[in-house]
Design a protein around this motif. Structure first.
Motif, short mmCIF file in Angstrom:
data_model
loop_
_atom_site.label_atom_id
_atom_site.label_comp_id
_atom_site.label_asym_id
_atom_site.label_seq_id
_atom_site.Cartn_x
_atom_site.Cartn_y
_atom_site.Cartn_z
N GLY A 127 6.85 -85.45 16.61
CA GLY A 127 6.94 -84.01 16.89
C GLY A 127 8.36 -83.60 17.18
N GLY A 128 8.52 -82.40 17.75
CA GLY A 128 9.84 -81.90 18.12
C GLY A 128 10.80 -81.99 16.94
N PRO A 129 11.98 -82.58 17.17
CA PRO A 129 12.99 -82.62 16.10
C PRO A 129 12.60 -83.54 14.94
CG PRO A 129 13.76 -83.80 18.07
CD PRO A 129 12.48 -83.11 18.45
N ALA A 130 11.56 -84.37 15.13
CA ALA A 130 11.13 -85.29 14.06
C ALA A 130 9.98 -84.71 13.24
CB ALA A 130 10.68 -86.62 14.65
N ALA A 166 0.38 -104.86 23.79
CA ALA A 166 0.74 -103.48 23.52
C ALA A 166 2.22 -103.27 23.86
CB ALA A 166 -0.12 -102.54 24.34
N ALA A 167 2.86 -102.38 23.14
CA ALA A 167 4.28 -102.10 23.38
C ALA A 167 4.57 -100.75 22.77
CB ALA A 167 5.15 -103.16 22.72
N SER A 168 5.61 -100.07 23.24
CA SER A 168 5.95 -98.85 22.54
C SER A 168 7.40 -98.88 22.14
CB SER A 168 5.60 -97.61 23.34
OG SER A 168 6.18 -97.69 24.60
N GLU A 169 7.67 -98.22 21.05
CA GLU A 169 8.99 -98.28 20.45
C GLU A 169 9.43 -96.86 20.10
OE1 GLU A 169 10.81 -100.16 16.44
OE2 GLU A 169 9.17 -101.27 17.34
N PHE A 170 10.66 -96.56 20.47
CA PHE A 170 11.26 -95.27 20.18
C PHE A 170 11.76 -95.32 18.73
CE2 PHE A 170 15.25 -92.86 20.09
CZ PHE A 170 14.86 -91.64 20.62
N LEU A 171 11.29 -94.43 17.87
CA LEU A 171 11.71 -94.48 16.46
C LEU A 171 12.94 -93.60 16.23
CD1 LEU A 171 8.24 -94.29 14.67
CD2 LEU A 171 9.65 -96.31 15.08
N CYS A 172 12.89 -92.41 16.78
CA CYS A 172 14.02 -91.48 16.73
C CYS A 172 13.67 -90.37 17.70
CB CYS A 172 14.23 -90.92 15.32
SG CYS A 172 12.95 -89.79 14.82
N GLU A 173 14.56 -89.43 17.95
CA GLU A 173 14.26 -88.32 18.84
C GLU A 173 12.98 -87.62 18.35
OE1 GLU A 173 16.41 -88.18 21.44
OE2 GLU A 173 14.91 -86.80 22.28
N GLY A 174 11.91 -87.64 19.16
CA GLY A 174 10.66 -86.97 18.78
C GLY A 174 9.60 -87.87 18.17
N ALA A 175 9.92 -89.12 17.86
CA ALA A 175 8.91 -90.00 17.24
C ALA A 175 8.80 -91.32 17.98
CB ALA A 175 9.24 -90.24 15.77
N MET A 176 7.57 -91.71 18.27
CA MET A 176 7.30 -92.98 18.98
C MET A 176 6.24 -93.76 18.24
SD MET A 176 8.48 -93.33 22.32
CE MET A 176 7.15 -93.90 23.35
N LEU A 177 6.41 -95.08 18.23
CA LEU A 177 5.38 -95.99 17.75
C LEU A 177 4.73 -96.62 18.98
CD1 LEU A 177 3.91 -97.87 15.72
CD2 LEU A 177 5.98 -99.29 15.70
N LEU A 178 3.43 -96.38 19.16
CA LEU A 178 2.69 -96.98 20.29
C LEU A 178 1.88 -98.13 19.70
CD1 LEU A 178 1.35 -93.63 21.87
CD2 LEU A 178 3.50 -94.81 22.39
N GLN A 179 2.44 -99.34 19.84
CA GLN A 179 1.79 -100.47 19.18
C GLN A 179 0.49 -100.83 19.87
OE1 GLN A 179 5.29 -103.04 19.19
NE2 GLN A 179 5.25 -103.00 16.95
N ARG A 180 -0.57 -100.93 19.06
CA ARG A 180 -1.90 -101.36 19.52
C ARG A 180 -2.52 -100.43 20.57
NH1 ARG A 180 1.16 -105.29 17.88
NH2 ARG A 180 2.37 -105.37 19.79
N PHE A 181 -2.05 -99.20 20.62
CA PHE A 181 -2.55 -98.23 21.61
C PHE A 181 -4.05 -97.94 21.39
CE2 PHE A 181 -2.97 -93.93 23.46
CZ PHE A 181 -2.31 -94.09 24.66
N ALA A 182 -4.54 -98.10 20.16
CA ALA A 182 -5.94 -97.76 19.85
C ALA A 182 -6.86 -98.98 19.87
CB ALA A 182 -6.02 -97.07 18.48
N LEU A 183 -6.34 -100.12 20.30
CA LEU A 183 -7.11 -101.36 20.17
C LEU A 183 -8.42 -101.34 20.94
CD1 LEU A 183 -6.30 -103.59 18.37
CD2 LEU A 183 -5.34 -104.81 20.32
#
Ligand code: MD6
Ligand code: FE
Length: 217
Positions: A183-186, A14-31
């Protein structure tokens, strides 16, 4: 490192990645919950079947959809909107499973949006070739709440653009178990899904399931 270990669909950490202000990719968070979420999707679909909705322009969407929660997203000749009644059955949409509520709340909090309480879960089913054109999610009553998007089954390429349709879009691979929070600005960024390639997944076969949780009303 033995790279073959990560050749499999679901074995990377699992890992998380910042996509832009307000958006995140949470890799494999639902596994961990993949099977439970898919079982709940089957339950929902027994009461509100997957269907190919019609666009306001009269085209059949390639993605099949259903919904759970007090609000469901509907598209037909009259336009796009949320409605508490499933037009196919004439009954309210199935209740949002508690597992969904709890999962969406936890994912939103992980991305910095505490207290998320969705009233709509839109479930998309992609078969090989199905796609979603670039769009904004703007049928909700307020944009103050994020959207939580869960990808299961076959991988897909997510197109992530800007606030204008013509802004350049980046391509983000979404794998089984990945979660995008937005969310937010994204919140009003354009996004879409490229035609899904056939690559059967052990849990879903040749299909991709995407759930998006929203606060619609
Ligand atoms: C999909 N998702 O991934 C379609 N919308 O199948 C969406 O349209 C979407 O993933 C808003 C936020 C995240 C999303
Ligand atoms: Fe969307």
């Amino acid at each position: 490192m033995n790279l073959e270990l990560f050749d499999d669909f679901d074995s990377a950490p699992a890992a998380s990645e910042f996509l832009c202000e307000g958006a995140m990719l949470l890799q494999r968070f639902a596994l961990q919950e993949d099977k439970a979420i898919l079982a709940a999707v089957d339950q929902v679909a027994q009461h509100a079947a997957f269907r190919h909705m019609e666009t306001p322009g009269g085209l059949r969407m390639s993605v099949a959809m259903t919904c759970a929660g007090s609000q469901g997203w509907v598209s037909d000749r009259r336009g796009y909107r949320y409605d508490g009644i499933d037009p196919l059955s004439g009954r309210p949409w199935p209740k949002m499973p508690d597992l969904f509520l709890e999962f969406a709340r936890r994912a939103a909090a992980e991305a910095g949006f505490a207290g998320f309480h969705p009233d709509a879960c839109l479930i998309n089913r992609y078969e090989p070739g199905a796609k979603l054109s670039l769009h904004q999610d703007k049928d909700e009553a307020s944009f103050d709440h994020p959207i939580v998007s869960v990808s299961l089954g076959m991988p897909a390429v997510f197109l992530f653009g800007g606030l204008k349709r013509t802004d350049p879009a980046v391509r983000i691979p979404l794998m089984h178990g990945d979660v995008v929070v937005w969310g937010g600005p994204a919140r009003l960024r354009y996004h879409g899904v490229l035609p899904v390639k056939e690559r059967a997944h052990p849990l879903t076969g040749a299909c991709r399931i995407n759930l998006t949780f929203r606060k619609a009303a």
